[in-house]
Design a protein around this motif. Structure first.
Motif, short mmCIF file in Angstrom:
data_model
loop_
_atom_site.label_atom_id
_atom_site.label_comp_id
_atom_site.label_asym_id
_atom_site.label_seq_id
_atom_site.Cartn_x
_atom_site.Cartn_y
_atom_site.Cartn_z
N HIS A 290 19.05 -12.88 5.96
CA HIS A 290 19.17 -12.76 4.51
C HIS A 290 19.68 -11.37 4.19
O HIS A 290 19.27 -10.39 4.82
CB HIS A 290 17.83 -13.02 3.83
N SER A 291 20.54 -11.29 3.21
CA SER A 291 21.17 -10.01 2.89
C SER A 291 20.17 -8.96 2.43
O SER A 291 20.47 -7.77 2.45
CB SER A 291 22.25 -10.20 1.81
N LEU A 292 18.97 -9.38 2.03
CA LEU A 292 17.95 -8.42 1.59
C LEU A 292 17.06 -7.96 2.75
O LEU A 292 16.19 -7.12 2.56
CB LEU A 292 17.08 -9.04 0.50
N ALA A 293 17.27 -8.52 3.92
CA ALA A 293 16.45 -8.16 5.08
C ALA A 293 17.34 -7.69 6.22
O ALA A 293 18.54 -7.97 6.24
CB ALA A 293 15.61 -9.37 5.53
N HIS A 294 16.74 -6.99 7.15
CA HIS A 294 17.52 -6.47 8.27
C HIS A 294 17.48 -7.39 9.49
O HIS A 294 18.39 -7.36 10.31
CB HIS A 294 16.99 -5.10 8.67
N GLU A 295 16.42 -8.16 9.61
CA GLU A 295 16.24 -8.96 10.81
C GLU A 295 17.23 -10.10 10.86
O GLU A 295 17.52 -10.74 9.86
CB GLU A 295 14.82 -9.52 10.82
N GLN A 296 17.76 -10.34 12.05
CA GLN A 296 18.64 -11.47 12.29
C GLN A 296 17.97 -12.44 13.25
O GLN A 296 17.25 -12.03 14.15
CB GLN A 296 19.97 -11.00 12.90
N PHE A 297 18.25 -13.72 13.04
CA PHE A 297 17.71 -14.76 13.89
C PHE A 297 18.86 -15.35 14.69
O PHE A 297 19.83 -15.85 14.11
CB PHE A 297 17.02 -15.83 13.04
N PHE A 298 18.74 -15.28 15.99
CA PHE A 298 19.83 -15.69 16.86
C PHE A 298 19.67 -17.13 17.34
O PHE A 298 18.56 -17.60 17.60
CB PHE A 298 19.91 -14.78 18.09
N GLY A 299 20.82 -17.77 17.52
CA GLY A 299 20.84 -19.05 18.19
C GLY A 299 20.80 -18.86 19.70
O GLY A 299 20.81 -17.72 20.19
N PRO A 300 20.78 -19.96 20.46
CA PRO A 300 20.66 -19.86 21.91
C PRO A 300 21.96 -19.48 22.61
O PRO A 300 21.95 -19.16 23.79
CB PRO A 300 20.23 -21.27 22.32
N GLY A 301 23.06 -19.49 21.86
CA GLY A 301 24.33 -19.07 22.45
C GLY A 301 25.14 -20.23 23.01
O GLY A 301 24.61 -21.29 23.35
N THR A 302 26.44 -20.00 23.09
CA THR A 302 27.38 -20.90 23.77
C THR A 302 28.00 -20.12 24.91
O THR A 302 28.63 -19.08 24.68
CB THR A 302 28.50 -21.39 22.82
N ARG A 303 27.80 -20.63 26.12
CA ARG A 303 28.41 -19.97 27.28
C ARG A 303 29.78 -20.58 27.51
O ARG A 303 29.90 -21.75 27.84
CB ARG A 303 27.55 -20.13 28.52
N LEU A 304 30.80 -19.77 27.31
CA LEU A 304 32.17 -20.23 27.43
C LEU A 304 32.80 -19.72 28.72
O LEU A 304 32.71 -18.52 29.03
CB LEU A 304 33.02 -19.74 26.24
N THR A 305 33.39 -20.62 29.46
CA THR A 305 34.13 -20.27 30.67
C THR A 305 35.55 -20.80 30.52
O THR A 305 35.75 -22.01 30.32
CB THR A 305 33.50 -20.87 31.93
N VAL A 306 36.50 -19.89 30.59
CA VAL A 306 37.91 -20.28 30.49
C VAL A 306 38.55 -20.05 31.86
O VAL A 306 38.58 -18.93 32.35
CB VAL A 306 38.65 -19.46 29.41
N LEU A 307 39.00 -21.13 32.45
CA LEU A 307 39.56 -21.05 33.81
C LEU A 307 41.05 -20.75 33.81
O LEU A 307 41.75 -21.06 32.83
CB LEU A 307 39.31 -22.37 34.53
#
Lengths: 115, 113
Positions: free
Chosen positions: B96-113
């Motif tokens: 939220h723009s009024l708070a500093h904390e961010q909540f992260f997702g689990p991520g997408t691991r991308l591999t480009v061959l």
């Protein structure tokens, strides 16, 4: 240009001892600092934060110290536990008038707590 | 249990292919961030949205990367064409723009061959 630096890529500590993770920053406009913890295959999770108007914030086993004159902050974990083994990211934010808060992260320190 | 979700969790593709990563921010959050995790740079900010409007995408290679928020429940990061150097873990975070904390997702691991 890395505005937030974590110069120690890794740290090993015995269980029960204190872990001290360090972070340096270059931008004096940063007004808020945060520590995130990251386990493998997961996203970072918020751990503890400190405002630039304070020099210490404590939450259970975790304490963050801020030295503004040195542009340095540290995270103390005591006593360290094996479950604390993770990568710790230091982050800083600055309020930019037209874009809101800007966030900068360090490169992380991998902590291993040895049982 | 409110959390940020990201799809796919893993993506392997060949150089030149288009890649689209999706993120569902936490309901009620009005800021969304895209980060790329690399060994050398740590968490690099690629794009930053507030109230669905892009505020900062200076961290993105503009010729191949694009980020959008079609609605408040979906953020996308697209790479076209993808290159091997794009291989990394891409995280979405909301807050939220009024708070500093961010909540992260689990991520997408991308591999480009």
């Amino acid at each position: 240009d890395q505005q937030v630096k974590q110069n120690s890529p890794s740290l090993s500590v015995q269980e029960g001892r204190i872990s001290i993770l360090n972070c340096d920053y270059t931008n004096s406009m940063f007004d808020y600092f945060l520590w995130y913890k990251k386990y493998p295959a997961e996203g970072p999770t918020f751990l503890i934060s400190i405002s630039s108007i304070k020099d210490k914030n404590e939450d259970g086993r975790f304490t963050v110290f801020l030295n503004k004159s040195a542009k340095h902050l540290s995270l103390h974990i005591v006593p360290s536990q094996p479950g604390d083994s993770a990568v710790y990211f230091c982050a800083a934010s600055a309020l930019i008038s037209n874009t809101g808060n800007q966030f900068y992260f360090g490169t992380g320190t991998s902590l291993t707590v040895i049982p | 249990d409110a959390r940020v979700t990201q799809t796919p969790r893993h993506k392997v593709t060949e150089m030149g292919q288009e890649v689209t990563m999706r993120c569902q921010p936490i309901l009620g959050h009005n800021t969304v961030f895209w980060y790329r995790q690399t060994m050398m740079q740590g968490l690099e900010l690629l794009a930053y949205f507030r109230n669905r409007a892009p505020l900062d995408d200076s961290g993105m290679p503009k010729d191949r990367f694009s980020a959008e928020m079609p609605d408040a429940t979906l953020a996308t990061l697209k790479i076209q064409p993808s290159e091997p150097r794009d291989s990394a873990v891409y995280f979405c975070a909301s807050g939220h723009s009024l708070a500093h904390e961010q909540f992260f997702g689990p991520g997408t691991r991308l591999t480009v061959l």
